[in-house]
Write an enzyme that holds these catalytic residues in place. Structure first.
Site, PDB file in Angstrom:
ATOM      1  N   PRO A   1       0.854  -1.074   0.071  1.00  0.00           N
ATOM      2  CA  PRO A   1      -0.070   0.054  -0.021  1.00  0.00           C
ATOM      3  C   PRO A   1       0.782   1.456  -0.021  1.00  0.00           C
ATOM      4  O   PRO A   1       0.096   2.469  -0.172  1.00  0.00           O
ATOM      5  CB  PRO A   1      -0.910   0.000   1.352  1.00  0.00           C
ATOM      6  CG  PRO A   1       0.058  -0.988   2.017  1.00  0.00           C
ATOM      7  CD  PRO A   1       0.488  -2.085   1.042  1.00  0.00           C
TER       8      PRO A   1
ATOM      9  N   LYS B   1      -0.428   6.813 -13.146  1.00  0.00           N
ATOM     10  CA  LYS B   1      -1.700   7.117 -13.356  1.00  0.00           C
ATOM     11  C   LYS B   1      -2.449   8.166 -12.323  1.00  0.00           C
ATOM     12  O   LYS B   1      -2.799   7.415 -11.303  1.00  0.00           O
ATOM     13  CB  LYS B   1      -2.432   5.961 -13.627  1.00  0.00           C
ATOM     14  CG  LYS B   1      -2.220   5.017 -14.652  1.00  0.00           C
ATOM     15  CD  LYS B   1      -3.158   3.770 -14.681  1.00  0.00           C
ATOM     16  CE  LYS B   1      -2.847   2.933 -15.938  1.00  0.00           C
ATOM     17  NZ  LYS B   1      -1.374   2.399 -16.216  1.00  0.00           N
TER      18      LYS B   1
ATOM     19  N   ASP C   1       4.382   2.344 -10.832  1.00  0.00           N
ATOM     20  CA  ASP C   1       3.314   3.260 -10.766  1.00  0.00           C
ATOM     21  C   ASP C   1       3.527   4.409  -9.711  1.00  0.00           C
ATOM     22  O   ASP C   1       4.324   4.281  -9.000  1.00  0.00           O
ATOM     23  CB  ASP C   1       2.147   2.452 -10.396  1.00  0.00           C
ATOM     24  CG  ASP C   1       1.515   1.610 -11.347  1.00  0.00           C
ATOM     25  OD1 ASP C   1       1.566   1.939 -12.524  1.00  0.00           O
ATOM     26  OD2 ASP C   1       0.388   0.506 -11.037  1.00  0.00           O
TER      27      ASP C   1
END
Length: 400
Positions: free
Chosen positions: A171, A216, A194
């Site tokens: 996480p 993103k 990412d």
């Protein structure tokens, strides 16, 4: 150059002005650790990567959207020259030397007055290794030391996997990546990362590793999935070992299986390394169990990518509203009100809700609310992605 040329020291940069010039992938590697140590970071660059943009938007550093100019180093304690132009880096280094400020040159390390060691962390320890400019050697020794601290053995540095590894980074906290995931990351030639992947891990990579930004940003700039797939396949075909570093778990709304299928169709072998999914890990770190004896016998994880009334939605919201257990909503910040309304078609308006923003990181925030108030409470608290929304009786257990 010999290793004896450098004096290895730990700098206390808390609250002190650090200037980073250049907003590309090199800065993307260095910035997280500077921010984590409490430095007052000022970035000077006309352009930045999406991941760096995310740090700016979160208020973690100050961005001067322009080129470097004389006087920018005044009052700085430490400088990193990370531009793509050697002439600019040389000028920054000269200006720093004139002001007696230590400066790291990302392009030609030996020309700077400071060098960045290969750094690793374990259980409160920081391990730094310098090898006189032999970056692969320093990184390998660092990896071995950190691995030895973690499991009592030295990692096999001769192992070299092939193809692509889909690695779940957990996480956000770099300590929550799996041992196998961290080991494969240390063997990578190319890392496709990412925005939500544990970004501090990028700073541990040796300089020869290419980092590709696949960020993103919700409702903003994003790398296309086609670009990501092409990057994985082309680099693997070129004989490089590619690690696709993702936040959470690659197979929980992470498009991991899409990327595996694309690689498989191209004949690329893929290794899958599961990660701690944010859907369960983040609530746990906020004292919200997604299950509890006598309280919840089911957990449903739902993507909030589209609204309940969107024709693309694959969720039976009427059935979901009738369940009594836990609903975990991911990527749902923008449409939280719509999801709450859909669930109140079958659940009490007073159903407890917990919202955890940036779980597992130093910026973690927890908001407690109810279904009928959660949208307004989130707006008032300025909750932003990434955030996990937990709906159900379990969300009220730690709030009694």
């Amino acid at each position: 150059m010999s290793a004896e040329q450098h004096y290895l020291a730990g700098l206390d940069l808390r609250g002190r002005r650090v200037v980073v010039v250049g907003g590309g992938t090199v800065a993307q590697r260095r910035l997280p650790r500077l921010v984590a140590c409490g430095a007052a970071v000022e970035l000077i660059s006309p352009h930045v990567t999406p991941s760096v943009q995310g740090m700016i938007d979160a208020g973690e550093l100050t961005w001067h959207e322009r080129r470097y100019a004389p006087g920018d180093l005044d009052g700085a304690w430490y400088v990193l020259a990370c531009t793509s132009t050697p002439e600019a880096n040389e000028q920054i280094g000269a200006d720093a030397t004139e002001r007696q400020i230590f400066c790291v040159r990302a392009d030609v390390a030996v020309e700077g007055t400071a060098v960045t060691p290969a750094v690793g962390r374990h259980d409160g320890l920081t391990v730094g290794v310098l090898a006189g400019g032999e970056h692969r050697r320093s990184a390998a020794v660092r990896d071995g030391l950190v691995s030895a601290l973690r499991d009592g053995s030295i990692a096999d540095q001769h192992e070299q996997p092939v193809g692509v590894a889909l690695v779940g980074g957990g996480p956000g906290d770099p300590d929550l990546i799996t041992v196998r995931g961290r080991r494969l990351l240390g063997l990578a030639d190319v890392v496709v990362a990412d925005r939500l992947a544990p970004r501090e891990l990028l700073d541990e990579l040796p300089p020869h590793v290419e980092v590709v930004d696949a960020a993103k940003i919700p409702y903003g700039r994003a790398a296309s999935q086609e670009f990501i797939n092409t990057t994985l396949i082309e680099n693997a075909k070129a004989g490089k070992f590619v690690v696709r570093l993702k936040g959470g778990d690659p197979y929980v709304f992470g498009r991991g299986f899409e990327e595996l299928l694309e690689c498989a169709a191209a004949g690329i072998p893929v290794t899958v390394v599961p990660g701690v999914t944010s859907a369960f890990g983040v609530p746990a770190l906020a004292d919200v169990p997604v299950t509890h004896r006598g309280v919840a016998h089911e957990v449903v994880v739902v993507s909030g990518h589209v609204a309940p009334d969107d024709p693309r939605s694959l969720v039976d919201w009427s059935a979901l509203a009738q369940l009594r257990g836990t609903v975990v909503l991911m990527m749902a910040v923008e449409r939280a009100g719509a999801f709450a309304s859909a669930l109140m078609a079958g659940r009490p308006a007073s159903t407890p809700v917990a919202v955890i923003q940036e779980g597992s990181t130093a910026a973690q925030r927890v908001l407690r609310s109810t279904l009928d108030s959660v949208a307004a409470d989130m707006a008032a608290a300025d909750i932003r992605p990434p955030a996990i929304i937990v709906v159900g009786p379990v969300a009220g257990l730690g709030n009694s």
